[in-house]
Design a protein around this motif. Structure first.
Motif, PDB file in Angstrom:
ATOM      1  N   LYS A 164       0.841  -1.087  -0.011  1.00 54.40           N
ATOM      2  CA  LYS A 164       0.030  -0.043  -0.054  1.00 54.40           C
ATOM      3  C   LYS A 164       0.888   1.274   0.158  1.00 54.40           C
ATOM      4  CE  LYS A 164      -2.548   3.594   1.866  1.00 54.40           C
ATOM      5  NZ  LYS A 164      -2.032   4.778   2.424  1.00 54.40           N
ATOM      6  N   TYR A 165       1.824   1.302   0.862  1.00 55.95           N
ATOM      7  CA  TYR A 165       2.873   2.310   1.129  1.00 55.95           C
ATOM      8  C   TYR A 165       3.206   2.633  -0.415  1.00 55.95           C
ATOM      9  CZ  TYR A 165       7.050   5.224   2.030  1.00 55.95           C
ATOM     10  OH  TYR A 165       8.197   6.142   1.888  1.00 55.95           O
ATOM     11  N   GLU A 197       5.965   4.653   7.249  1.00 56.82           N
ATOM     12  CA  GLU A 197       7.516   4.482   7.459  1.00 56.82           C
ATOM     13  C   GLU A 197       7.896   3.973   8.659  1.00 56.82           C
ATOM     14  OE1 GLU A 197       8.290   7.846   3.818  1.00 56.82           O
ATOM     15  OE2 GLU A 197       8.752   8.367   6.158  1.00 56.82           O
ATOM     16  N   VAL A 198       7.367   4.487   9.723  1.00 58.57           N
ATOM     17  CA  VAL A 198       7.643   3.837  11.205  1.00 58.57           C
ATOM     18  C   VAL A 198       7.322   2.434  11.174  1.00 58.57           C
ATOM     19  CG1 VAL A 198       7.251   4.282  13.441  1.00 58.57           C
ATOM     20  CG2 VAL A 198       7.516   6.338  12.167  1.00 58.57           C
ATOM     21  N   ARG A 199       6.062   2.170  10.824  1.00 64.13           N
ATOM     22  CA  ARG A 199       5.735   0.988  10.993  1.00 64.13           C
ATOM     23  C   ARG A 199       6.468  -0.252  10.110  1.00 64.13           C
ATOM     24  NH1 ARG A 199      -0.451  -0.082   9.272  1.00 64.13           N
ATOM     25  NH2 ARG A 199      -0.753   1.236  11.125  1.00 64.13           N
ATOM     26  N   MET A 200       6.680   0.221   8.992  1.00 61.62           N
ATOM     27  CA  MET A 200       7.811  -0.362   8.365  1.00 61.62           C
ATOM     28  C   MET A 200       9.128  -0.456   8.925  1.00 61.62           C
ATOM     29  SD  MET A 200       6.743   0.283   4.182  1.00 61.62           S
ATOM     30  CE  MET A 200       7.156   1.995   4.150  1.00 61.62           C
ATOM     31  N   GLY A 201       9.572   0.371   9.449  1.00 58.42           N
ATOM     32  CA  GLY A 201      10.767   0.550  10.353  1.00 58.42           C
ATOM     33  C   GLY A 201      10.732  -0.554  11.215  1.00 58.42           C
ATOM     34  N   ASP A 202       9.648  -0.919  12.025  1.00 56.97           N
ATOM     35  CA  ASP A 202       9.579  -1.794  13.096  1.00 56.97           C
ATOM     36  C   ASP A 202       9.723  -3.198  12.397  1.00 56.97           C
ATOM     37  OD1 ASP A 202       9.307   0.159  15.127  1.00 56.97           O
ATOM     38  OD2 ASP A 202       6.966   0.172  14.943  1.00 56.97           O
ATOM     39  N   LEU A 203       9.042  -3.312  11.418  1.00 57.49           N
ATOM     40  CA  LEU A 203       9.135  -4.501  10.648  1.00 57.49           C
ATOM     41  C   LEU A 203      10.542  -4.901  10.116  1.00 57.49           C
ATOM     42  CD1 LEU A 203       5.895  -4.228   8.207  1.00 57.49           C
ATOM     43  CD2 LEU A 203       6.110  -5.680  10.246  1.00 57.49           C
ATOM     44  N   ALA A 204      11.134  -3.855   9.613  1.00 56.75           N
ATOM     45  CA  ALA A 204      12.646  -4.313   9.327  1.00 56.75           C
ATOM     46  C   ALA A 204      13.520  -4.515  10.571  1.00 56.75           C
ATOM     47  CB  ALA A 204      13.225  -2.753   8.643  1.00 56.75           C
ATOM     48  N   LEU A 205      13.049  -4.082  11.757  1.00 56.36           N
ATOM     49  CA  LEU A 205      13.913  -4.308  12.891  1.00 56.36           C
ATOM     50  C   LEU A 205      13.744  -5.743  13.227  1.00 56.36           C
ATOM     51  CD1 LEU A 205      13.748  -0.966  14.803  1.00 56.36           C
ATOM     52  CD2 LEU A 205      15.879  -1.878  13.820  1.00 56.36           C
TER      53      LEU A 205
END
Length: 358
Positions: free
Chosen positions: A280-281, A330-338
């Motif tokens: 979606k992003y 972007e913050v949510r995806m950053g959490d996923l990346a971590l």
């Protein structure tokens, strides 16, 4: 939006088409539903939004509603005889829906709803609302019939995009509801009912944005191939071809991510939610970027009243704001990346070579 359009979509089998046949749907796969939304999104974002919102409410009821609620509403939603709207956002609760202040209180065997919801897509013409509120201090969802006592609809006009989506602010002023209209127990309203609806909406919006971007690229390519200035076709300029090339790559990437999200949803893998967030992003950003380039390439024709490219440019900006500004995603995806890539530190006193866990 023309009168009769919703019923026409129902007659064509395009509403809540992913529902199983027992509820009147066609049992479409995730990829087939996505392809449908991409086709509709490439024509009109508001048209796609009808399929999105109807599908959000239908998906929530299919999974969490009672047998009576399913029998009463799902076939009518599929046929387009009734139009649903999803009412969750408030002035103080946009991206943080746990902060909603709309309140349900018990009055004998009934529930009484007070609260105001903002930016409700299709809220002006909906027949029934799925509303997020609080009951006994816990998130709860209820079905509210439009046109009933205490339901006040204030249409929104002149917004940047989605101008045909009949967006409205809706006030619920002491609306009395039978207990049968509560969807799932209190405490499950946000994490389960609303979570299901939002995930379905996020997925169909992603595909719709990919379709929107594809149409903008097609219109830009056709225009630049036909438009001649100073005896030279626009498409003969390297800068123009480069812009089209960027658009081609971006659209292909968005479609690939949408397809990955569809595959993970179909397989029921744990990555389904994260894949949908990323799709979606990316698709919304692609629609915004490609439509902006298309407006530039078409020039005055792209800004003229009635221009499809100009309409898509405005609509794309709205899709980037759904569920909050891009920074939220972007913050949510950053959490996923971590969670996916961060490397754990070796246990105390051990080195990586000694077999510390990673």
């Amino acid at each position: 939006m023309p009168d009769g359009l919703v019923r026409g979509l129902g007659d064509a089998g395009l509403l809540a088409a992913d529902l199983p046949a027992r509820h009147g749907g066609r049992g479409l796969s995730a990829s087939a539903l996505g392809t449908l939304c991409a086709r509709l999104g490439g024509v009109c974002t508001a048209l796609r939004s009808v399929v999105t919102v109807q599908g959000m409410v239908a998906a929530a009821l299919s999974r969490w509603g009672t047998d009576e609620q399913r029998a009463r509403l799902l076939p009518a939603l599929v046929r387009g005889e009734r139009l649903a709207a999803f009412a969750a956002t408030e002035d103080g609760a946009g991206t943080e829906l746990s902060a909603v202040e709309a309140e349900l209180r018990r009055d004998g065997t009934d529930l009484v709803l007070h609260g105001t919801k903002r930016w409700v897509s299709l809220g002006e013409i909906a027949d029934v609302f799925l509303v997020l509120a609080r009951l006994d201090g816990k998130p709860a969802t209820v079905l509210v019939e439009a046109g009933g006592a205490g339901v006040c609809v204030d249409p929104v006009r002149g917004q940047l995009g989605l101008r045909a989506a009949h967006v409205a602010h809706v006030r619920f002023d002491g609306v009395r509801l039978p207990a049968r209209d509560q969807v799932a127990p209190a405490g499950f309203g946000l994490s389960h009912v609303v979570g299901t609806a939002l995930d379905h909406g996020r997925f169909t919006i992603a595909w719709g944005c990919a379709g929107m971007a594809g149409t903008c690229l097609e219109l830009a390519a056709r225009h630049t191939a036909a438009r001649v200035q100073g005896g030279v076709r626009l498409s003969d300029h390297q800068a123009v071809r480069a812009a089209l090339g960027r658009g081609l790559a971006a659209v292909a990437a968005a479609r690939a991510l949408c397809l990955r999200a569809a595959e993970s949803r179909q397989d029921g893998t744990p990555a389904a939610l994260s894949d949908t967030v990323v799709a979606k992003y990316t698709a919304a950003r692609t629609a915004a970027d490609v439509s902006q380039d298309a407006v530039q390439l078409l020039g005055a024709a792209g800004c003229a009243p009635g221009s499809a490219v100009g309409r898509f440019f405005r609509d794309a900006r709205i899709t980037q704001l759904i569920e909050g500004a891009e920074l939220v995603a972007e913050v949510r995806m950053g959490d996923l990346a971590l969670r996916e890539h961060a490397v754990a530190r070796p246990a105390a006193g051990r080195t990586a070579a000694e077999g510390a866990p990673w």
